[in-house]
Design a protein around this motif. Structure first.
Motif, PDB file in Angstrom:
ATOM      1  N   CYS A   1       0.616  -1.155  -0.146  1.00 43.76           N
ATOM      2  CA  CYS A   1       0.096  -0.342   0.278  1.00 43.76           C
ATOM      3  C   CYS A   1       0.958   1.465  -0.095  1.00 43.76           C
ATOM      4  O   CYS A   1       2.028   1.134   0.338  1.00 43.76           O
ATOM      5  CB  CYS A   1      -0.760  -0.021   1.342  1.00 43.76           C
ATOM      6  SG  CYS A   1      -2.459  -1.031   1.220  1.00 43.76           S
TER       7      CYS A   1
ATOM      8  N   TRP B   1     -12.829   7.180  -7.065  1.00 42.72           N
ATOM      9  CA  TRP B   1     -13.793   6.371  -6.540  1.00 42.72           C
ATOM     10  C   TRP B   1     -15.227   5.386  -8.177  1.00 42.72           C
ATOM     11  O   TRP B   1     -16.059   6.896  -8.456  1.00 42.72           O
ATOM     12  CB  TRP B   1     -14.882   6.031  -5.623  1.00 42.72           C
ATOM     13  CG  TRP B   1     -15.751   4.842  -4.573  1.00 42.72           C
ATOM     14  CD1 TRP B   1     -16.784   4.655  -5.091  1.00 42.72           C
ATOM     15  CD2 TRP B   1     -15.037   4.004  -3.869  1.00 42.72           C
ATOM     16  NE1 TRP B   1     -17.287   3.656  -4.086  1.00 42.72           N
ATOM     17  CE2 TRP B   1     -16.410   2.863  -3.419  1.00 42.72           C
ATOM     18  CE3 TRP B   1     -13.988   3.981  -3.286  1.00 42.72           C
ATOM     19  CZ2 TRP B   1     -15.522   2.381  -2.931  1.00 42.72           C
ATOM     20  CZ3 TRP B   1     -13.583   2.548  -2.518  1.00 42.72           C
ATOM     21  CH2 TRP B   1     -14.660   1.600  -1.890  1.00 42.72           C
TER      22      TRP B   1
ATOM     23  N   GLY C   1     -12.805   0.194  -5.982  1.00 43.38           N
ATOM     24  CA  GLY C   1     -12.226   1.220  -5.322  1.00 43.38           C
ATOM     25  C   GLY C   1     -11.931   2.483  -6.015  1.00 43.38           C
ATOM     26  O   GLY C   1     -12.618   2.634  -7.221  1.00 43.38           O
ATOM     27  N   ASN C   2     -10.984   3.133  -5.532  1.00 46.09           N
ATOM     28  CA  ASN C   2     -10.853   3.995  -6.130  1.00 46.09           C
ATOM     29  C   ASN C   2      -9.721   3.341  -7.746  1.00 46.09           C
ATOM     30  O   ASN C   2      -8.482   2.880  -7.107  1.00 46.09           O
ATOM     31  CB  ASN C   2      -9.361   5.173  -5.224  1.00 46.09           C
ATOM     32  CG  ASN C   2     -10.429   5.326  -4.108  1.00 46.09           C
ATOM     33  OD1 ASN C   2     -10.907   5.965  -4.024  1.00 46.09           O
ATOM     34  ND2 ASN C   2      -9.715   5.767  -2.730  1.00 46.09           N
TER      35      ASN C   2
ATOM     36  N   HIS D   1      -7.659  -0.590  -6.986  1.00 48.72           N
ATOM     37  CA  HIS D   1      -7.487  -0.961  -5.052  1.00 48.72           C
ATOM     38  C   HIS D   1      -6.527   0.395  -5.500  1.00 48.72           C
ATOM     39  O   HIS D   1      -6.006  -0.028  -3.970  1.00 48.72           O
ATOM     40  CB  HIS D   1      -7.098  -1.479  -5.374  1.00 48.72           C
ATOM     41  CG  HIS D   1      -8.490  -3.255  -6.182  1.00 48.72           C
ATOM     42  ND1 HIS D   1      -9.650  -3.028  -6.051  1.00 48.72           N
ATOM     43  CD2 HIS D   1      -8.239  -3.927  -6.933  1.00 48.72           C
ATOM     44  CE1 HIS D   1     -10.012  -4.278  -5.853  1.00 48.72           C
ATOM     45  NE2 HIS D   1      -9.016  -4.841  -7.121  1.00 48.72           N
TER      46      HIS D   1
ATOM     47  N   THR E   1      -5.315   3.724  -2.869  1.00 43.90           N
ATOM     48  CA  THR E   1      -5.485   4.127  -1.403  1.00 43.90           C
ATOM     49  C   THR E   1      -6.261   5.412  -2.646  1.00 43.90           C
ATOM     50  O   THR E   1      -6.598   6.198  -1.424  1.00 43.90           O
ATOM     51  CB  THR E   1      -3.855   4.444  -1.350  1.00 43.90           C
ATOM     52  OG1 THR E   1      -3.900   3.020  -0.349  1.00 43.90           O
ATOM     53  CG2 THR E   1      -3.779   5.044   0.291  1.00 43.90           C
ATOM     54  N   SER E   2      -5.311   6.286  -2.871  1.00 40.61           N
ATOM     55  CA  SER E   2      -5.633   7.299  -3.519  1.00 40.61           C
ATOM     56  C   SER E   2      -5.290   7.505  -4.694  1.00 40.61           C
ATOM     57  O   SER E   2      -4.539   7.108  -5.283  1.00 40.61           O
ATOM     58  CB  SER E   2      -4.949   8.826  -2.874  1.00 40.61           C
ATOM     59  OG  SER E   2      -3.445   8.598  -2.562  1.00 40.61           O
TER      60      SER E   2
ATOM     61  N   THR F   1      -5.295  -0.847  -1.004  1.00 41.67           N
ATOM     62  CA  THR F   1      -6.502  -2.675  -1.220  1.00 41.67           C
ATOM     63  C   THR F   1      -8.235  -1.584  -0.940  1.00 41.67           C
ATOM     64  O   THR F   1      -8.948  -2.238  -0.363  1.00 41.67           O
ATOM     65  CB  THR F   1      -6.371  -2.936  -0.133  1.00 41.67           C
ATOM     66  OG1 THR F   1      -6.715  -4.519   0.699  1.00 41.67           O
ATOM     67  CG2 THR F   1      -5.915  -2.252   1.412  1.00 41.67           C
ATOM     68  N   THR F   2      -8.298  -0.283  -1.340  1.00 44.67           N
ATOM     69  CA  THR F   2     -10.276  -0.554  -1.576  1.00 44.67           C
ATOM     70  C   THR F   2     -11.044  -1.383  -2.268  1.00 44.67           C
ATOM     71  O   THR F   2     -10.208  -1.690  -3.444  1.00 44.67           O
ATOM     72  CB  THR F   2      -9.806   1.429  -1.861  1.00 44.67           C
ATOM     73  OG1 THR F   2      -9.030   1.031  -3.645  1.00 44.67           O
ATOM     74  CG2 THR F   2      -9.130   2.029  -0.850  1.00 44.67           C
TER      75      THR F   2
ATOM     76  N   CYS G   1      -3.215  -5.583  -0.230  1.00 45.19           N
ATOM     77  CA  CYS G   1      -2.484  -4.612  -0.606  1.00 45.19           C
ATOM     78  C   CYS G   1      -1.917  -4.917  -1.897  1.00 45.19           C
ATOM     79  O   CYS G   1      -1.098  -6.133  -1.984  1.00 45.19           O
ATOM     80  CB  CYS G   1      -1.327  -3.835   0.197  1.00 45.19           C
ATOM     81  SG  CYS G   1      -1.788  -2.922   1.843  1.00 45.19           S
TER      82      CYS G   1
END
Length: 471
Positions: free
Chosen positions: A378, A395, A401-402, A422, A424-425, A445-446, A452
């Motif tokens: 991550c 998103w 996820g992102n 996936h 984080t940002s 891991t979104t 991750c």
């Protein structure tokens, strides 16, 4: 399936050897029955027959990871449970074999203890016989010595061996000299015979004492070996107890997880259907976007060709009928890895069959993994694989996820889209142009992810293809 309680350990090391052996034998039979029952409840796995244990475990972990990745867009906990189920089912046959091997070592240790116990008993019996023989020899020696004494006394009473003086004076107490000599000769022969017998008896006694010392040394050595064998037998039994506990736990865990997943199956399949619908919508969007891009590119190529032909005609030059350009090589996009070279690929592109013994949530024997997964920690920087325009950032309701989605336009007749899930940002925005190798996001891991990593996809001419063929 209910796991069986472990067999109790031996509690009294001071019990007699035979009594302990009887107790151990009965417990060994109970453990063997437990193993048979455990084996009947466990699920088999083709990986359990792998020749090399390390390769087998690695293959098992890879299979569990593939199952986990297959559900990464659904639910992290469910994906982990499905992966654990594959892992436990694959480990169960090996654990059962380890228990069987441990039980075999217990049986071997019991046989060793029994054999040593029999040898100790035999040596004890031999010692008793030798001791009895020594007692008998002592009595015989005493009797022989007593006999020698009696012979000497009788000889003395009978006149004994005459001295020169008695012969000279003829003092033989009424007996003739011949009689006196005969009596003395008989007494001497009897005494010599008794002395020979005493010598033989004494030699036999010495030999018996040496044998007794050897037997006592043997008994001491055998008892030490028996104690060591008992220690090995206890260690083998403790190991078997631990192996059985591991088998029982695997059975309980696989039973629990299977029940959990079976109960959740309708909900999981409903989620999968929704996710598939969302991903199909994304795919349809990419297909339509790329179709329009290719049409626009072809129209532009036709316009350029027609303009060139018109200019040639104006110069009085001959022209050829227009032929649409053939597609070039996708390598013209010049894709690079979205991560540095030290980031490993944990799951490749392609069809993933459902492992034997697990639940086919997709109802079609497996699923299609439309990208590759990088095992990036991550927060690892993610870079654009090629220059292009961002058409989705942030998103998205597709389980990823992102995400970042980039259209790389059309090059030599081929359209290309890359997707990064996936994160984080993200570090870009919709409509932004990015260059090859530009920072676009940070891995994470979104979404529906169990750890991750980064899921990377390449869509060539509206179809998902293996990124490794383009990188």
């Amino acid at each position: 399936m209910t796991p069986m309680a472990p067999r109790p350990l031996r509690k009294s090391p001071r019990q007699s050897l035979r009594h302990r052996l009887v107790g151990r034998r009965s417990r060994m039979i109970s453990a063997t029955l437990a193993l048979v029952l455990a084996g009947s409840m466990g699920a088999s796995s083709p990986m359990a027959v792998a020749g090399d244990l390390e390769d087998q475990q690695a293959a098992l972990r890879d299979e569990a990871a593939r199952v986990q990745h297959s559900l990464e867009f659904v639910d992290g906990k469910i994906a982990q449970a499905a992966a654990d189920l594959v892992l436990y089912q694959g480990q169960l046959p090996g654990a059962q074999q380890a228990l069987l091997d441990a039980q075999g070592r217990v049986a071997g240790a019991v046989q060793e203890v029994q054999a040593l116990a029999a040898r100790v008993d035999l040596a004890q019996q031999n010692k008793a016989k030798i001791t009895q023989q020594l007692d008998s020899d002592k009595r015989k020696i005493a009797d022989t010595r007593k006999l020698i004494g009696q012979i000497a006394t009788q000889a003395y009473k009978s006149g004994g061996v005459p001295s020169n003086l008695s012969l000279f004076f003829g003092s033989n107490q009424g007996s003739s000299l011949t009689d006196t000599i005969d009596l003395a000769d008989q007494a001497l022969r009897s005494q010599n015979s008794a002395m020979d017998k005493l010598t033989q008896q004494s030699a036999t006694n010495v030999n018996a004492q040496a044998r007794l010392a050897a037997v006592e040394a043997e008994i001491t050595d055998l008892k030490a070996k028996a104690d060591a064998a008992l220690a090995r037998e206890k260690a083998a039994r403790d190991e078997a107890e631990a192996k059985k506990a591991a088998v029982d736990k695997l059975i309980a865990d696989t039973t629990r997880l299977d029940a959990q997943l079976q109960a959740a199956k309708p909900g999981i399949q409903s989620q999968l259907a929704k996710v598939k619908a969302q991903q199909d919508a994304v795919a349809a969007e990419i297909v339509e976007r790329d179709r329009k891009l290719r049409e626009a590119w072809l129209a532009e190529q036709r316009r350029i060709a027609e303009a060139a032909a018109a200019a040639a005609r104006a110069r009085g030059q001959a022209t050829q009928p227009y032929v649409p350009p053939a597609q070039g090589s996708p390598s013209a996009f010049g894709l690079q890895h979205p991560f540095p070279g030290n980031i490993p690929i944990t799951s490749g592109f392609g069809w993933r069959p459902t492992p034997p013994g697990t639940i086919d949530f997709y109802g079609q024997g497996g699923y299609m993994h439309t990208g590759i997964d990088f095992g990036a920690p991550c927060g690892t920087a993610v870079y654009a694989a090629a220059a292009g325009t961002v058409f989705s950032a942030g998103w998205a309701n597709d389980g990823g996820g992102n995400n970042v989605k980039i259209s790389h336009g059309v090059v030599q007749g081929n359209s290309l889209t890359t997707i990064y899930y996936h994160n984080t940002s993200v570090a870009v925005s919709v409509g932004q142009h990015v260059n090859r190798g530009q920072l676009i996001a940070y891995s994470g891991t979104t979404g529906n992810s169990t750890g991750c990593h980064s899921h990377f996809e390449t869509w060539l001419n509206g179809r998902a293809v293996d990124p490794m063929n383009l990188l």
